[in-house]
Design an enzyme around this catalytic site. Structure first.
Site, mmCIF file in Angstrom:
data_model
loop_
_atom_site.group_PDB
_atom_site.id
_atom_site.type_symbol
_atom_site.label_atom_id
_atom_site.label_comp_id
_atom_site.label_asym_id
_atom_site.label_seq_id
_atom_site.Cartn_x
_atom_site.Cartn_y
_atom_site.Cartn_z
ATOM 1 N N GLU A 41 0.833 -1.227 0.000
ATOM 2 C CA GLU A 41 0.000 0.000 0.000
ATOM 3 C C GLU A 41 0.853 1.256 0.000
ATOM 4 O O GLU A 41 0.486 2.272 0.596
ATOM 5 C CB GLU A 41 -0.949 0.019 1.201
ATOM 6 C CG GLU A 41 -2.185 -0.798 1.035
ATOM 7 C CD GLU A 41 -2.760 -0.685 -0.345
ATOM 8 O OE1 GLU A 41 -2.783 0.432 -0.892
ATOM 9 O OE2 GLU A 41 -3.152 -1.712 -0.897
HETATM 10 C C1 LIG Z 1 2.768 -9.803 0.233
HETATM 11 C C2 LIG Z 1 2.550 -8.698 -0.726
HETATM 12 C C3 LIG Z 1 1.269 -8.350 -1.106
HETATM 13 C C4 LIG Z 1 1.061 -7.338 -2.031
HETATM 14 N N1 LIG Z 1 -0.212 -7.057 -2.466
HETATM 15 C C5 LIG Z 1 -0.369 -6.223 -3.539
HETATM 16 C C6 LIG Z 1 -1.645 -6.087 -4.174
HETATM 17 O O1 LIG Z 1 -2.646 -6.670 -3.748
HETATM 18 N N2 LIG Z 1 -1.743 -5.303 -5.272
HETATM 19 C C7 LIG Z 1 -0.663 -4.647 -5.780
HETATM 20 O O2 LIG Z 1 -0.811 -3.977 -6.793
HETATM 21 N N3 LIG Z 1 0.557 -4.737 -5.186
HETATM 22 C C8 LIG Z 1 0.724 -5.511 -4.086
HETATM 23 N N4 LIG Z 1 1.958 -5.633 -3.495
HETATM 24 C C9 LIG Z 1 3.049 -4.843 -3.995
HETATM 25 C C10 LIG Z 1 3.489 -3.730 -3.042
HETATM 26 O O3 LIG Z 1 2.511 -2.736 -2.983
HETATM 27 C C11 LIG Z 1 4.870 -3.238 -3.504
HETATM 28 O O4 LIG Z 1 5.792 -4.246 -3.154
HETATM 29 C C12 LIG Z 1 5.240 -1.908 -2.897
HETATM 30 O O5 LIG Z 1 4.432 -0.891 -3.402
HETATM 31 C C13 LIG Z 1 6.713 -1.539 -3.166
HETATM 32 O O6 LIG Z 1 7.058 -1.734 -4.498
HETATM 33 P P1 LIG Z 1 8.366 -2.590 -4.833
HETATM 34 O O7 LIG Z 1 8.278 -3.855 -4.084
HETATM 35 O O8 LIG Z 1 8.496 -2.681 -6.295
HETATM 36 O O9 LIG Z 1 9.563 -1.756 -4.235
HETATM 37 P P2 LIG Z 1 10.317 -0.525 -4.943
HETATM 38 O O10 LIG Z 1 9.328 0.436 -5.482
HETATM 39 O O11 LIG Z 1 11.345 -1.054 -5.868
HETATM 40 O O12 LIG Z 1 11.028 0.136 -3.698
HETATM 41 C C14 LIG Z 1 12.230 -0.392 -3.111
HETATM 42 C C15 LIG Z 1 12.661 0.527 -1.976
HETATM 43 O O13 LIG Z 1 12.931 1.836 -2.489
HETATM 44 C C16 LIG Z 1 12.161 2.823 -1.815
HETATM 45 N N5 LIG Z 1 11.712 3.827 -2.790
HETATM 46 C C17 LIG Z 1 11.258 3.611 -4.038
HETATM 47 N N6 LIG Z 1 10.916 4.769 -4.616
HETATM 48 C C18 LIG Z 1 11.134 5.736 -3.717
HETATM 49 C C19 LIG Z 1 10.967 7.147 -3.704
HETATM 50 N N7 LIG Z 1 10.482 7.814 -4.745
HETATM 51 N N8 LIG Z 1 11.328 7.818 -2.591
HETATM 52 C C20 LIG Z 1 11.803 7.163 -1.505
HETATM 53 N N9 LIG Z 1 11.981 5.842 -1.459
HETATM 54 C C21 LIG Z 1 11.639 5.130 -2.539
HETATM 55 C C22 LIG Z 1 10.981 2.077 -1.217
HETATM 56 O O14 LIG Z 1 10.494 2.735 -0.055
HETATM 57 C C23 LIG Z 1 11.598 0.714 -0.905
HETATM 58 O O15 LIG Z 1 12.205 0.737 0.359
HETATM 59 C C24 LIG Z 1 2.170 -6.614 -2.534
HETATM 60 C C25 LIG Z 1 3.472 -6.951 -2.128
HETATM 61 C C26 LIG Z 1 3.675 -7.983 -1.252
HETATM 62 C C27 LIG Z 1 5.089 -8.343 -0.882
#
Ligand SMILES: Cc1cc2nc3c(=O)[nH]c(=O)nc-3n(C[C@H](O)[C@H](O)[C@H](O)COP(=O)(O)OP(=O)(O)OC[C@H]3O[C@@H](n4cnc5c(N)ncnc54)[C@H](O)[C@@H]3O)c2cc1C
Length: 596
Positions: free
Chosen positions: A440
């Site tokens: 989220e």
């Molecule tokens: C168990 C689980 C359930 C999930 N359920 C859903 C779902 O139902 N629907 C859905 O669509 N998604 C879902 N997700 C996805 C989840 O919302 C994403 O994993 C999350 O938004 C982060 O994206 P990412 O994993 O690609 O990390 P990234 O975006 O690659 O981020 C990696 C790190 O970089 C930091 N970062 C990235 N950009 C910035 C910025 N601009 N400024 C500061 N810091 C930054 C982040 O805080 C993080 O620490 C789920 C994930 C998991 C693991």
């Protein structure tokens, strides 16, 4: 074996004595939602959580979900529990009566959500996602889509999901590539892959309604070119039944650290039929309705797990005999004293307790604002409530989940090695709590939302109003017998928060990295102040009850003692946070990549 008892005494204290839930019955459409009726509903919900959902929490974690020939099987007992959950009307509680809902205040669902998350976080994900889909459709769907899909989401026979994330696009949704091509009949053909989709495939409902972000062929780049589509697993027949299988399949499920009974799916869309929700290229706006509702719900996940972890750590600390009290034996007849005598154990438990009760009060205050925003007759009250919900949404999401995770860890520590093994159930709470800080929108993103969007919004109106409300309560408490110290402590932390706000406004203009560097500390500073403000309100009520001799004396005395602990041992952390904010971006940004 772990145990869970819904904290109904605390819930009732907050609803009746602190937040005056009676005001909801005065809102148009909520005439039947009397405090007595809400109490009754919540008592039923508590029993369901304790007796049906909690007993399948550990077993669900051990068994996990299984993918077989593209179908996901949930752990033993989940389907039966879900059938009862929907059959008893829990999926319909706060849904619109025009589409088959019970039309109760959102606040009711808020409280239920906390209990669900304490009892079985994995289970709560399935109806939770459906509610998010309901919210987005309700506010942005056409009447035709609403008539077709809302009654099924509301009666729980169909589930919902939110499909945003792609392998290369998590936080940065502006770079998603899933495509939506218009068809001659007014529908769209959706093609692409979504990952990490919670409740993306499962055996709890007969159909699943996916809300999918995708791009039209002529879409501008970035978030301004994203549209929202409704893509069901099975196409509905004209009479609302289950029709042909749509082009969406589950490619795999993730094996993960926690919430193992919640299916986290890779979904492949291959020319799947979808309907647009809202306007072309304005999908993020529609999806934000769903995300805001989900962000608040995720905050409650942090609180729910912290509560169940606390209950089990406390029970253990009262029974586990180790060492003697530094001040002399407290259990002279036994081989040792219960570990609850040790200041360090107490400190950990009181930290959890004081945060839990304060965070619960803050969450409920926000929950009531949602109902006021939607229903109050006076537009000024609606706007004010909407402002506070906007401001507090990132705080509820990130502060409650950061503290929730920390607290489950402290609870684990209370059990020593017995916390680390599976028998007592606490290690599951730690694992389950971790994800809430990530999905989220990660907590870093929540902090950026708070400082980058919410603080400057409407020329600072939201944050100024929050300061005004807290300051008024501090001023009122300053002359109340017994509350002087609390008012002084909160006044000092509020001043620190105001100082940090000014600093960000000044420095942020010159260098945006200053805002990014301070964001997380700022959010925590605001979280501690907001929770402290709730403690002042609770202490005011409990103090008055004790003075007038009404209510449960022990309950109110414990409230005052817990307030004192919060103000003296937790709230002072705001000074450290201000110090970190004042140090600015330079110590962080000075590094070249090679110097890390
Ligand atoms: C168990 C689980 C359930 C999930 N359920 C859903 C779902 O139902 N629907 C859905 O669509 N998604 C879902 N997700 C996805 C989840 O919302 C994403 O994993 C999350 O938004 C982060 O994206 P990412 O994993 O690609 O990390 P990234 O975006 O690659 O981020 C990696 C790190 O970089 C930091 N970062 C990235 N950009 C910035 C910025 N601009 N400024 C500061 N810091 C930054 C982040 O805080 C993080 O620490 C789920 C994930 C998991 C693991």
């Amino acid at each position: 074996m772990p145990a869970y008892k819904a904290p109904l005494d605390d819930i009732r204290f907050l609803l009746h004595d602190v937040h005056d839930i009676g005001q909801l019955a005065a809102l148009p459409g909520f005439e039947d939602a009397t405090p007595e009726m809400i109490d009754e509903v919540l008592a039923g919900g508590a029993t369901f959580c304790e007796e049906v959902l909690f007993p399948i929490n550990q077993s669900g974690d051990a068994e996990g979900v299984h993918l077989e020939n593209g179908a996901v099987r949930t752990p033993a007992g989940f389907k039966e529990a879900y059938t009862r959950y929907a059959g008893d009307g829990w999926t319909a509680v706060a849904a619109d009566a025009n589409y088959g809902g019970q039309g109760l205040p959102e606040m009711t669902r808020f409280v239920m959500e906390e209990m669900l998350c304490s009892a079985n976080l994995s289970f709560s994900m399935y109806p939770g996602l459906s509610h998010g889909a309901y919210s987005a459709l309700m506010s942005h769907g056409s009447e035709e889509l609403k008539q077709r899909f809302l009654p099924k989401l509301i009666d729980g026979s169909w589930g919902g999901t939110m499909c945003l994330t792609e392998a290369h696009a998590g936080t940065d949704l502006g770079i998603i590539t899933t495509k939506a091509v218009p068809s001659a009949d007014g529908t769209y053909a959706i093609t692409g892959q979504k990952i990490f989709i919670s409740a993306g495939e499962h055996d709890l409902t007969e159909n699943i309604v996916h809300l999918v972000l995708a791009r039209l062929p002529d879409a501008p780049s970035g978030t301004k070119g994203i549209s929202l589509f409704l893509v069901p697993k099975f196409l509905p027949t004209p009479d609302g039944g289950i029709g042909a299988r749509n082009g969406v399949t589950c490619g795999s499920v993730e094996h993960k650290m926690g919430i193992k009974a919640s299916a986290t799916c890779v979904l492949d869309f291959d020319n799947a039929t979808g309907w647009m929700v809202g306007e072309a290229h304005k999908g993020m706006r529609a999806m934000f309705v769903m995300m805001n509702s989900a962000r608040l719900a995720v905050g409650l996940q942090g609180l729910g797990l912290s509560e169940v972890a606390y209950q089990n750590a406390l029970a253990y600390a009262k029974e586990r005999l180790q060492g003697r009290s530094l001040a002399g034996p407290k259990n002279a007849g036994g081989v040792a004293d219960p570990i609850l005598v040790h200041p360090d154990v107490r400190k950990g438990l009181l930290r959890i307790k004081s945060l839990n009760e304060g965070m619960r009060s803050l969450a409920y205050w926000v929950g009531i604002r949602i109902d006021l925003e939607h229903r109050h007759a006076d537009a000024a009250v609606r706007q004010d409530a909407a402002d506070m919900v906007q401001l507090m949404t990132p705080v509820i999401k990130a502060f409650l989940t950061d503290k929730g995770f920390d607290n489950t860890n402290i609870a684990l520590q209370t059990l020593g090695g017995h916390g680390y093994i599976k028998e007592y159930g606490i290690e599951q709470y730690v694992r389950d709590a971790r994800i809430a800080q990530i999905y989220e929108g990660t907590n870093a993103v929540q902090a950026l939302d708070l400082v980058g969007r919410k603080l400057p919004m409407e020329g600072g109106r939201l944050v100024r109003r929050f300061f005004e409300i807290v300051k008024a309560d501090v001023d009122a408490a300053a002359s109340v017998d017994g509350l002087e110290d609390a008012a002084k402590a909160l006044g000092a932390s509020l001043y620190q928060l105001q100082k940090a706000t000014m600093l960000l406004a000044e420095r942020g203009f010159a260098n945006p990295d200053e805002v990014g560097a301070a964001a997380t500390e700022y959010l925590h500073l605001m979280g501690y102040v907001a929770v402290g403000w709730q403690w002042l309100r609770m202490a005011t009520v409990s103090g008055a009850k004790l003075a007038s001799g009404s209510g449960d004396r022990r309950f109110h005395e414990a409230k005052l003692k817990t307030a004192r602990f919060y103000f003296s041992r937790v709230l002072p952390e705001t000074a450290t946070l201000l110090g970190a904010i004042q140090s600015g971006a330079a110590p962080i940004m000075a590094f070249e990549a090679a110097e890390f």
